[in-house]
Scaffold this active site. Structure first.
Site, PDB file in Angstrom:
ATOM      1  N   GLY A 225      -5.307   4.191  -1.632  1.00 39.65           N
ATOM      2  CA  GLY A 225      -4.530   5.294  -2.169  1.00 39.65           C
ATOM      3  C   GLY A 225      -5.052   5.841  -3.478  1.00 39.65           C
TER       4      GLY A 225
ATOM      5  N   ARG B 155      -7.314  18.217   8.257  1.00 38.19           N
ATOM      6  CA  ARG B 155      -6.530  18.030   7.035  1.00 38.19           C
ATOM      7  C   ARG B 155      -5.897  19.328   6.518  1.00 38.19           C
ATOM      8  NH1 ARG B 155      -8.313  16.441   2.769  1.00 38.19           N
ATOM      9  NH2 ARG B 155      -6.814  14.833   2.197  1.00 38.19           N
TER      10      ARG B 155
ATOM     11  N   HIS C 148       0.890  -1.175   0.000  1.00 42.34           N
ATOM     12  CA  HIS C 148       0.000   0.000   0.000  1.00 42.34           C
ATOM     13  C   HIS C 148       0.914   1.206   0.000  1.00 42.34           C
ATOM     14  CE1 HIS C 148      -2.952   3.014   1.128  1.00 42.34           C
ATOM     15  NE2 HIS C 148      -2.238   3.319   2.193  1.00 42.34           N
TER      16      HIS C 148
ATOM     17  N   CYS D 189      -8.369  28.082  19.713  1.00 41.07           N
ATOM     18  CA  CYS D 189      -7.323  29.056  20.025  1.00 41.07           C
ATOM     19  C   CYS D 189      -6.004  28.464  19.588  1.00 41.07           C
ATOM     20  CB  CYS D 189      -7.326  29.366  21.507  1.00 41.07           C
ATOM     21  SG  CYS D 189      -8.855  30.144  21.978  1.00 41.07           S
ATOM     22  N   GLU D 190      -5.754  28.532  18.304  1.00 41.61           N
ATOM     23  CA  GLU D 190      -4.607  27.858  17.700  1.00 41.61           C
ATOM     24  C   GLU D 190      -4.458  28.456  16.316  1.00 41.61           C
ATOM     25  OE1 GLU D 190      -2.278  25.257  17.985  1.00 41.61           O
ATOM     26  OE2 GLU D 190      -1.950  25.757  15.880  1.00 41.61           O
TER      27      GLU D 190
ATOM     28  N   GLU E 238      -8.154  -2.034  -1.193  1.00 44.92           N
ATOM     29  CA  GLU E 238      -8.748  -1.573   0.072  1.00 44.92           C
ATOM     30  C   GLU E 238      -8.726  -0.050   0.166  1.00 44.92           C
ATOM     31  OE1 GLU E 238      -6.476  -4.008   2.789  1.00 44.92           O
ATOM     32  OE2 GLU E 238      -4.774  -2.637   2.709  1.00 44.92           O
ATOM     33  N   PRO E 239      -9.586   0.597  -0.616  1.00 44.20           N
ATOM     34  CA  PRO E 239      -9.641   2.055  -0.559  1.00 44.20           C
ATOM     35  C   PRO E 239     -10.292   2.552   0.724  1.00 44.20           C
ATOM     36  CG  PRO E 239     -10.961   1.171  -2.390  1.00 44.20           C
ATOM     37  CD  PRO E 239     -10.580   0.033  -1.535  1.00 44.20           C
ATOM     38  N   GLY E 240      -9.827   3.682   1.189  1.00 41.84           N
ATOM     39  CA  GLY E 240     -10.498   4.402   2.263  1.00 41.84           C
ATOM     40  C   GLY E 240     -11.123   5.652   1.667  1.00 41.84           C
TER      41      GLY E 240
HETATM   42  C1  LIG Z   1      -4.916   3.916   5.036  1.00 41.10           C
HETATM   43  C2  LIG Z   1      -4.799   2.624   4.331  1.00 41.10           C
HETATM   44  C3  LIG Z   1      -5.595   2.359   3.210  1.00 41.10           C
HETATM   45  C4  LIG Z   1      -6.509   3.379   2.600  1.00 41.10           C
HETATM   46  O1  LIG Z   1      -5.846   4.466   2.072  1.00 41.10           O
HETATM   47  P1  LIG Z   1      -6.663   5.590   1.231  1.00 41.10           P
HETATM   48  O2  LIG Z   1      -5.607   6.517   0.795  1.00 41.10           O
HETATM   49  O3  LIG Z   1      -7.626   6.199   2.181  1.00 41.10           O
HETATM   50  O4  LIG Z   1      -7.349   4.886   0.126  1.00 41.10           O
HETATM   51  C5  LIG Z   1      -5.498   1.110   2.651  1.00 41.10           C
HETATM   52  N1  LIG Z   1      -4.661   0.169   3.142  1.00 41.10           N
HETATM   53  C6  LIG Z   1      -3.874   0.400   4.217  1.00 41.10           C
HETATM   54  C7  LIG Z   1      -2.989  -0.656   4.726  1.00 41.10           C
HETATM   55  C8  LIG Z   1      -3.910   1.627   4.832  1.00 41.10           C
HETATM   56  O5  LIG Z   1      -3.130   1.858   5.886  1.00 41.10           O
END
Ligand SMILES: *Cc1c(COP(=O)(O)O)cnc(C)c1O
Length: 422
Positions: free
Chosen positions: A223, A305, A188, A337-338, A264-266
Site C-alpha cells: 500500500g 485503472r 494490509h 466498443c465500450e 509486501e509492496p506490489g
Molecule cells: C495487494 C496486496 C498487497 C500489495 O498492495 P500494493 O498497494 O500494490 O502495494 C500487499 N499485501 C496484500 C495482502 C495484498 O492483498
C-alpha cells in the site's frame, strides 16, 4: 519526474518495428532500483520483504526480484503455484487469500514450507482442522483503512479483508483449539503515503501482536502509494519507515519481544517501471461543442485503472525529433466498443471526461502511457472484443530489448472453447 522518461522516439520505433504495438515495455533499471529501495526498508529487528505478485506476475519479473532477495506474497493458490513455476521455493511464499483453496492443493505447498495467513475465522478453522499443531499467520482488519479510492481501500468496516479486529478473542480460541502457533500478525490496509496514517496502523497492529504473545513477525502489507503523474506523491520508504522502526523498538523495550518486520509492496516495486507503447489508430471529433478524440490501438484491454478508479497516467505523444507541433486538448480513448474505455477520465471520477493537452496528434503516432507496471497487465480486461493479450518486453540495462511474453494468437484466445454438434 516523468514516468515515461526511459522511453524515447528512437527506442519506441525499434520496439514497434520488432514487436509491434501495443506492447508493455518494462525497464530493468527501474525494477532493480525499486527493489533496492524496498530491501533497505528501515527496521529494528530484521526485515523480510515480499513482492505482492498480483501487481505483475510475469515469471521474468519474479526471477529478477528473487535475485534481489525479495520473497513472495501470493493472493491465491494459483499465484503461489505460479511463483513455484518461476523458481521460488515454497518456503519463500506467504499466502493471504480471499478464497481459501481446497485442502489437497493447499497441502501440497504447505507441506513444502509455504506459510499461510488465515484471513477469516472460517479459514482459520479450515487450516486448523487440516494442519493442527503447526504455525499460522492471522490477517486482521484493524478497523482503519486508507487508500486512493473506495475501491482501493482495504481496511475499516467497509472492507471484507481479514479477521475483524473485535473478533480477536474468537481467533485466539480457534488457534488454541487446534494447537496452532500464531507466529505472524498481518495487516494490509492500503495506507498511502501519509506517515501519520502509517504510524496509526503500526500501533494498532502492534496491539494485536501484544495480544498474540507467540507472534514473532508483524507483516504490514503493502500500500505504499506511488505517484503516476506529476502532482501525485510517491511514498518515501525511509520517511514512513523511520517512525515504524521506532515503534518496533519501543515495543521491544516494553515487552522484551524483538518483532521481525515484513512488508509486501506490489505497486511500489513495479508501477513506474513500465510504459505501454501504443499507436494512434484513429482521430475523431464531436465538433465545436464536443471533443477531439485520440483512439489508441490499446485500452482497457491493457490498462483498466482509468475506467475503474479514474486513475491518472502520464500520456506522452512521441513526436519525431525536431518536429514542432502546436498543443491541443484531447480525450484519449481505447479501442474497445465500450464508452468506459477512456484513458483521460477526471481524477478519481471514471465517469467524467477530462481533456489532456497534447501535441497535435496524427494517425500512426506512437504514444507512451506511463505508470502501467502494476495492476495493468495483471488486471486488464484482456480478450474483450477478442483483442489478443498484449506482449511484454524488458528494456535491459545495456539498452537491448528482450521479449518477456509474446502476443497471443487468435488460436490461443479460443483454445478452451469446445465444439458442440448442432
Ligand atoms: C495487494 C496486496 C498487497 C500489495 O498492495 P500494493 O498497494 O500494490 O502495494 C500487499 N499485501 C496484500 C495482502 C495484498 O492483498
Amino acid at each position: 519526474m516523468l514516468t515515461t522518461n526511459f522511453i524515447n522516439r528512437e527506442l519506441a520505433d525499434r520496439i514497434s518495428e520488432e514487436i509491434g504495438t501495443p506492447c508493455y515495455v518494462y525497464d530493468e533499471g527501474s525494477l532493480r532500483g525499486a527493489a533496492d529501495q524496498v530491501m533497505a526498508f528501515p527496521n529494528a529487528y530484521g526485515l523480510t520483504a515480499r513482492f505482492a505478485m498480483k501487481a505483475c506476475p510475469n515469471a521474468n519479473i519474479l526471477r529478477l526480484f528473487r535475485k534481489k532477495g525479495l520473497k513472495i506474497d501470493a493472493s491465491s493458490i494459483y499465484e503461489a503455484e505460479r511463483a513455484l513455476l518461476a523458481g521460488y521455493e515454497a518456503s519463500e511464499i506467504s499466502l493471504s487469500t480471499q478464497e481459501f483453496p481446497d485442502d489437497d492443493s493447499l497441502a501440497s505447498i504447505v507441506e513444502k514450507g509455504m506459510s499461510v495467513n488465515a484471513c477469516s475465522l472460517y479459514q482459520l478453522e479450515r487450516y486448523g482442522k487440516r494442519f493442527p499443531n503447526t504455525k499460522v499467520g492471522l490477517r486482521f482488519n484493524p478497523g482503519l483503512g486508507s487508500g486512493g479510492t473506495n475501491r482501493t481501500n482495504v481496511g475499516g468496516p467497509a472492507s471484507s479483508f481479514g479477521i475483524w479486529h473485535e473478533s480477536k478473542e474468537d481467533a485466539k480460541e480457534l488457534a488454541k483449539k487446534y494447537g496452532l502457533n500464531v507466529f505472524r500478525i498481518h495487516t494490509h490496509i492500503g495506507s498511502g503515503s501519509d506517515p501519520e496514517v502509517w504510524i496509526r496502523a503500526v500501533s494498532l497492529s502492534l496491539d494485536m501482536v501484544r495480544y498474540f504473545e507467540e507472534a514473532i513477525y508483524l507483516n504490514l502489507g503493502g500500500g505504499y502509494k506511488v505517484g503516476r503523474i506529476a502532482g501525485e506523491a510517491t511514498t518515501d520508504l525511509q520517511v514512513i519507515g523511520a517512525p515504524m522502526k521506532e515503534a518496533f523498538e519501543a515495543f521491544g523495550q516494553e515487552t522484551g519481544r524483538k518483532i521481525h518486520l515484513e512488508v509486501e509492496p506490489g505497486s511500489y516495486l513495479v508501477a513506474n517501471s513500465c510504459v505501454l507503447l501504443s499507436s494512434i489508430q484513429d482521430l475523431t471529433s464531436t465538433g465545436e461543442r464536443g471533443y477531439d478524440f485520440i483512439k489508441l490501438d490499446s485500452g482497457m484491454t491493457e490498462n483498466t485503472r482509468p475506467s475503474m478508479y479514474g486513475s491518472q497516467h502520464e500520456i506522452q505523444l512521441l513526436v519525431p525529433e525536431g518536429e514542432k507541433r502546436i498543443e491541443k486538448p484531447y480525450i484519449v480513448v481505447g479501442h474497445c466498443c465500450e464508452s468506459g474505455d477512456i484513458l483521460t477520465p477526471a481524477p478519481a471520477d471514471p465517469e467524467a471526461l477530462h481533456p489532456r493537452t497534447l501535441p497535435e496528434a496524427r494517425i500512426g503516432d506512437l504514444v507512451a502511457i506511463g505508470g502501467v507496471g502494476a495492476y495493468c497487465s495483471s488486471m486488464a480486461t484482456k480478450n474483450y472484443n477478442s483483442f489478443p493479450e498484449c506482449p511484454e518486453a524488458l528494456l535491459r540495462i545495456d539498452g537491448s530489448v528482450d521479449l518477456m511474453r509474446k502476443r497471443q494468437s487468435l488460436q490461443e484466445v479460443v483454445a478452451n472453447e469446445t465444439q458442440i454438434a448442432f
